[in-house]
Write a protein that holds these residues in place. Structure first.
Motif, PDB file in Angstrom:
ATOM      1  N   SER A   4     -14.963 -41.024  -4.575  1.00 32.83           N
ATOM      2  CA  SER A   4     -14.575 -42.422  -4.767  1.00 32.83           C
ATOM      3  C   SER A   4     -14.203 -42.655  -6.232  1.00 32.83           C
ATOM      4  CB  SER A   4     -15.727 -43.352  -4.394  1.00 32.83           C
ATOM      5  OG  SER A   4     -16.064 -43.205  -3.041  1.00 32.83           O
ATOM      6  N   PRO A   5     -13.300 -43.600  -6.500  1.00 38.59           N
ATOM      7  CA  PRO A   5     -12.930 -43.879  -7.892  1.00 38.59           C
ATOM      8  C   PRO A   5     -14.151 -44.230  -8.734  1.00 38.59           C
ATOM      9  CG  PRO A   5     -11.414 -44.963  -6.390  1.00 38.59           C
ATOM     10  CD  PRO A   5     -12.519 -44.407  -5.546  1.00 38.59           C
ATOM     11  N   LEU A   6     -14.177 -43.721  -9.956  1.00 38.38           N
ATOM     12  CA  LEU A   6     -15.285 -44.020 -10.861  1.00 38.38           C
ATOM     13  C   LEU A   6     -15.190 -45.445 -11.392  1.00 38.38           C
ATOM     14  CD1 LEU A   6     -15.336 -40.642 -12.826  1.00 38.38           C
ATOM     15  CD2 LEU A   6     -16.840 -41.360 -10.953  1.00 38.38           C
ATOM     16  N   CYS A  28      -1.233 -49.532  -1.865  1.00 38.34           N
ATOM     17  CA  CYS A  28      -1.691 -48.242  -2.374  1.00 38.34           C
ATOM     18  C   CYS A  28      -3.212 -48.191  -2.277  1.00 38.34           C
ATOM     19  CB  CYS A  28      -1.236 -48.116  -3.831  1.00 38.34           C
ATOM     20  SG  CYS A  28      -1.980 -46.807  -4.770  1.00 38.34           S
ATOM     21  N   GLU A  29      -3.730 -47.135  -1.654  1.00 37.94           N
ATOM     22  CA  GLU A  29      -5.181 -47.052  -1.491  1.00 37.94           C
ATOM     23  C   GLU A  29      -5.847 -46.552  -2.767  1.00 37.94           C
ATOM     24  OE1 GLU A  29      -6.543 -43.412   0.882  1.00 37.94           O
ATOM     25  OE2 GLU A  29      -4.629 -43.950   1.785  1.00 37.94           O
ATOM     26  N   ASP A  30      -7.169 -46.729  -2.834  1.00 35.58           N
ATOM     27  CA  ASP A  30      -7.898 -46.453  -4.067  1.00 35.58           C
ATOM     28  C   ASP A  30      -7.808 -44.992  -4.503  1.00 35.58           C
ATOM     29  OD1 ASP A  30      -8.586 -49.097  -4.125  1.00 35.58           O
ATOM     30  OD2 ASP A  30     -10.739 -48.789  -3.803  1.00 35.58           O
ATOM     31  N   LEU A  31      -7.859 -44.033  -3.576  1.00 35.23           N
ATOM     32  CA  LEU A  31      -7.793 -42.632  -3.975  1.00 35.23           C
ATOM     33  C   LEU A  31      -6.450 -42.312  -4.639  1.00 35.23           C
ATOM     34  CD1 LEU A  31      -9.476 -40.815  -0.943  1.00 35.23           C
ATOM     35  CD2 LEU A  31     -10.434 -41.190  -3.226  1.00 35.23           C
ATOM     36  N   THR A  32      -5.377 -42.807  -4.045  1.00 40.92           N
ATOM     37  CA  THR A  32      -4.063 -42.616  -4.661  1.00 40.92           C
ATOM     38  C   THR A  32      -3.999 -43.327  -6.001  1.00 40.92           C
ATOM     39  OG1 THR A  32      -3.032 -42.439  -2.482  1.00 40.92           O
ATOM     40  CG2 THR A  32      -1.577 -42.936  -4.338  1.00 40.92           C
ATOM     41  N   GLY A  33      -4.548 -44.518  -6.049  1.00 45.61           N
ATOM     42  CA  GLY A  33      -4.514 -45.302  -7.278  1.00 45.61           C
ATOM     43  C   GLY A  33      -5.226 -44.633  -8.435  1.00 45.61           C
ATOM     44  N   THR A  34      -6.410 -44.104  -8.175  1.00 50.69           N
ATOM     45  CA  THR A  34      -7.152 -43.485  -9.277  1.00 50.69           C
ATOM     46  C   THR A  34      -6.455 -42.224  -9.767  1.00 50.69           C
ATOM     47  OG1 THR A  34      -9.371 -42.866 -10.027  1.00 50.69           O
ATOM     48  CG2 THR A  34      -8.740 -42.112  -7.853  1.00 50.69           C
ATOM     49  N   LEU A  35      -5.779 -41.497  -8.855  1.00 46.48           N
ATOM     50  CA  LEU A  35      -4.975 -40.346  -9.286  1.00 46.48           C
ATOM     51  C   LEU A  35      -3.815 -40.811 -10.162  1.00 46.48           C
ATOM     52  CD1 LEU A  35      -4.250 -37.323  -9.166  1.00 46.48           C
ATOM     53  CD2 LEU A  35      -2.955 -37.833  -7.074  1.00 46.48           C
ATOM     54  N   LEU A  36      -3.128 -41.869  -9.763  1.00 45.48           N
ATOM     55  CA  LEU A  36      -2.023 -42.391 -10.570  1.00 45.48           C
ATOM     56  C   LEU A  36      -2.491 -42.800 -11.961  1.00 45.48           C
ATOM     57  CD1 LEU A  36      -0.160 -44.584  -7.933  1.00 45.48           C
ATOM     58  CD2 LEU A  36       0.747 -42.531  -9.057  1.00 45.48           C
ATOM     59  N   ALA A  37      -3.635 -43.474 -12.033  1.00 42.36           N
ATOM     60  CA  ALA A  37      -4.164 -43.899 -13.331  1.00 42.36           C
ATOM     61  C   ALA A  37      -4.411 -42.695 -14.228  1.00 42.36           C
ATOM     62  CB  ALA A  37      -5.447 -44.704 -13.136  1.00 42.36           C
ATOM     63  N   MET A  62      -1.780 -48.149 -12.183  1.00 47.15           N
ATOM     64  CA  MET A  62      -1.025 -47.490 -13.242  1.00 47.15           C
ATOM     65  C   MET A  62      -1.246 -48.177 -14.584  1.00 47.15           C
ATOM     66  SD  MET A  62       2.409 -46.536 -11.046  1.00 47.15           S
ATOM     67  CE  MET A  62       3.235 -45.555 -12.291  1.00 47.15           C
ATOM     68  N   LEU A  63      -1.240 -49.498 -14.599  1.00 46.50           N
ATOM     69  CA  LEU A  63      -1.493 -50.201 -15.853  1.00 46.50           C
ATOM     70  C   LEU A  63      -2.878 -49.870 -16.404  1.00 46.50           C
ATOM     71  CD1 LEU A  63       0.007 -53.746 -15.119  1.00 46.50           C
ATOM     72  CD2 LEU A  63       0.933 -51.992 -16.652  1.00 46.50           C
ATOM     73  N   SER A  64      -3.838 -49.637 -15.529  1.00 48.56           N
ATOM     74  CA  SER A  64      -5.197 -49.336 -16.000  1.00 48.56           C
ATOM     75  C   SER A  64      -5.269 -47.996 -16.721  1.00 48.56           C
ATOM     76  CB  SER A  64      -6.183 -49.350 -14.825  1.00 48.56           C
ATOM     77  OG  SER A  64      -6.043 -48.197 -14.004  1.00 48.56           O
ATOM     78  N   GLY A  65      -4.304 -47.095 -16.466  1.00 48.30           N
ATOM     79  CA  GLY A  65      -4.282 -45.812 -17.153  1.00 48.30           C
ATOM     80  C   GLY A  65      -3.294 -45.739 -18.303  1.00 48.30           C
ATOM     81  N   MET A  66      -2.383 -46.693 -18.393  1.00 49.77           N
ATOM     82  CA  MET A  66      -1.338 -46.661 -19.416  1.00 49.77           C
ATOM     83  C   MET A  66      -1.855 -47.128 -20.765  1.00 49.77           C
ATOM     84  SD  MET A  66       1.723 -48.212 -16.989  1.00 49.77           S
ATOM     85  CE  MET A  66       2.619 -48.940 -18.370  1.00 49.77           C
ATOM     86  N   GLY A 183      -2.042 -38.714   2.262  1.00 47.30           N
ATOM     87  CA  GLY A 183      -1.163 -37.546   2.276  1.00 47.30           C
ATOM     88  C   GLY A 183      -0.209 -37.620   1.113  1.00 47.30           C
ATOM     89  N   LEU A 184      -0.389 -36.731   0.136  1.00 52.14           N
ATOM     90  CA  LEU A 184       0.354 -36.816  -1.119  1.00 52.14           C
ATOM     91  C   LEU A 184       1.121 -35.538  -1.405  1.00 52.14           C
ATOM     92  CD1 LEU A 184      -2.496 -38.254  -3.375  1.00 52.14           C
ATOM     93  CD2 LEU A 184      -0.672 -39.546  -2.305  1.00 52.14           C
ATOM     94  N   LEU A 185       2.152 -35.676  -2.212  1.00 46.25           N
ATOM     95  CA  LEU A 185       2.778 -34.557  -2.881  1.00 46.25           C
ATOM     96  C   LEU A 185       2.842 -34.915  -4.358  1.00 46.25           C
ATOM     97  CD1 LEU A 185       4.451 -31.808  -2.650  1.00 46.25           C
ATOM     98  CD2 LEU A 185       6.446 -33.288  -2.902  1.00 46.25           C
ATOM     99  N   VAL A 186       2.342 -34.014  -5.208  1.00 51.00           N
ATOM    100  CA  VAL A 186       2.450 -34.172  -6.657  1.00 51.00           C
ATOM    101  C   VAL A 186       3.247 -32.991  -7.174  1.00 51.00           C
ATOM    102  CG1 VAL A 186       1.214 -34.359  -8.847  1.00 51.00           C
ATOM    103  CG2 VAL A 186       0.235 -35.379  -6.771  1.00 51.00           C
ATOM    104  N   ALA A 187       4.341 -33.273  -7.883  1.00 49.40           N
ATOM    105  CA  ALA A 187       5.223 -32.211  -8.359  1.00 49.40           C
ATOM    106  C   ALA A 187       5.612 -32.464  -9.806  1.00 49.40           C
ATOM    107  CB  ALA A 187       6.477 -32.143  -7.484  1.00 49.40           C
ATOM    108  N   ALA A 188       5.857 -31.367 -10.543  1.00 51.51           N
ATOM    109  CA  ALA A 188       6.295 -31.450 -11.933  1.00 51.51           C
ATOM    110  C   ALA A 188       7.668 -30.814 -12.066  1.00 51.51           C
ATOM    111  CB  ALA A 188       5.306 -30.742 -12.848  1.00 51.51           C
TER     112      ALA A 188
END
Length: 197
Positions: A4-6, A28-37, A62-66, A183-188
Motif C-alpha cells: 500500500s502507498p506509504l 487512477c488507482e493508488d498503486l499506480t499513483g504512488t509509482l507515478l509519484a 504526480m504533483l506530490s512527487g514533482m 496492469g502496467l507497462l513501464v518503459a524507458a
C-alpha cells in the motif's frame, strides 16, 4: 509485504469527492499513483505529460512527487471532467490543463520533448504510439495502465489491448510489463528524442 502507498497526496480526497459528484469511475488507482509519484520524483525539473486527466487523481499523485521546477501538461477531452480537475488544482502553477482531443493534440504539438508520459487513454497507447514516443527525451519514461481486464472495459477493448501487446518489445525502448494494480507497462526510451522545430 504490504505494498500500500506509504503516503497519499492531500488533494486526493478532494479529487475523489469531485469524481463522485460528476460520476467519474475510472480514476487512477493508488498503486499506480504512488509509482507515478516515485517516477516523477526521479526527474528533477522534469517535463511531464498525462493523456487522460479524468478528474485529476493522476495529477494529484504526480504533483506530490514533482519538485518546484517541474511541469505537467495534462489532456482531457471531456469538458466536465477537465473543468473539475482544473478547478481542484487552480492554485498550482506547475500544471497546465488542456481540454482537447488527445489525438489531435499529439498531431499538432510543437514544443519540447517530455521526460515522462503517463497514458491513461487511447491516443498514445492504442494509436499514435510512435508519435508519443517521438516526444520523449532519451531516457524518458512511458507509463500506461489499465492493461488487465476490468469491469469498466467496453466489449471491444480486449482486442485493443491484445494489439497493443503485439507491438512489444520495441528496439527503441526497454520495457517492463507489470501484472500489478490495473496492469502496467513501464518503459524507458533508449534512442534520441525528435526535437520539433
Amino acid at each position: 509485504m504490504n505494498d500500500s502507498p506509504l503516503t497519499r497526496p492531500d488533494m486526493l480526497a478532494v479529487v475523489q469527492e469531485s469524481a463522485a459528484r460528476v460520476g467519474f469511475r475510472m480514476s487512477c488507482e493508488d498503486l499506480t499513483g504512488t509509482l507515478l509519484a516515485t517516477l516523477v520524483a526521479s526527474k528533477p525539473r522534469g517535463r511531464f505529460l498525462e493523456i487522460g486527466t479524468g478528474v485529476g487523481a493522476g495529477v494529484a499523485w504526480m504533483l506530490s512527487g514533482m519538485d518546484a521546477g517541474a511541469s505537467l501538461t495534462t489532456i482531457e477531452i471531456n469538458p466536465l471532467f477537465h473543468t473539475a480537475a482544473a478547478v481542484t488544482f487552480v492554485d498550482d502553477p506547475r500544471v497546465e490543463f488542456v481540454c482537447a482531443d488527445a489525438g489531435e493534440w499529439l498531431r499538432e504539438y510543437d514544443g519540447d520533448p517530455f521526460d515522462l508520459a503517463f497514458v491513461d487513454w487511447r491516443p498514445g497507447k492504442f494509436d499514435q504510439l510512435d508519435t508519443l514516443i517521438d516526444l520523449l527525451t532519451p531516457g524518458g519514461l512511458y507509463v500506461v495502465d489499465d492493461l488487465l481486464p476490468q469491469d469498466t472495459w467496453p466489449a471491444d477493448h480486449p482486442e485493443r489491448v491484445d494489439q497493443f501487446w503485439a507491438g512489444w518489445p520495441r528496439a527503441d525502448m526497454v520495457a517492463t510489463p507489470m501484472g500489478w494494480a490495473s496492469g502496467l507497462l513501464v518503459a524507458a526510451k533508449t534512442s534520441p528524442a525528435r526535437r520539433i522545430p
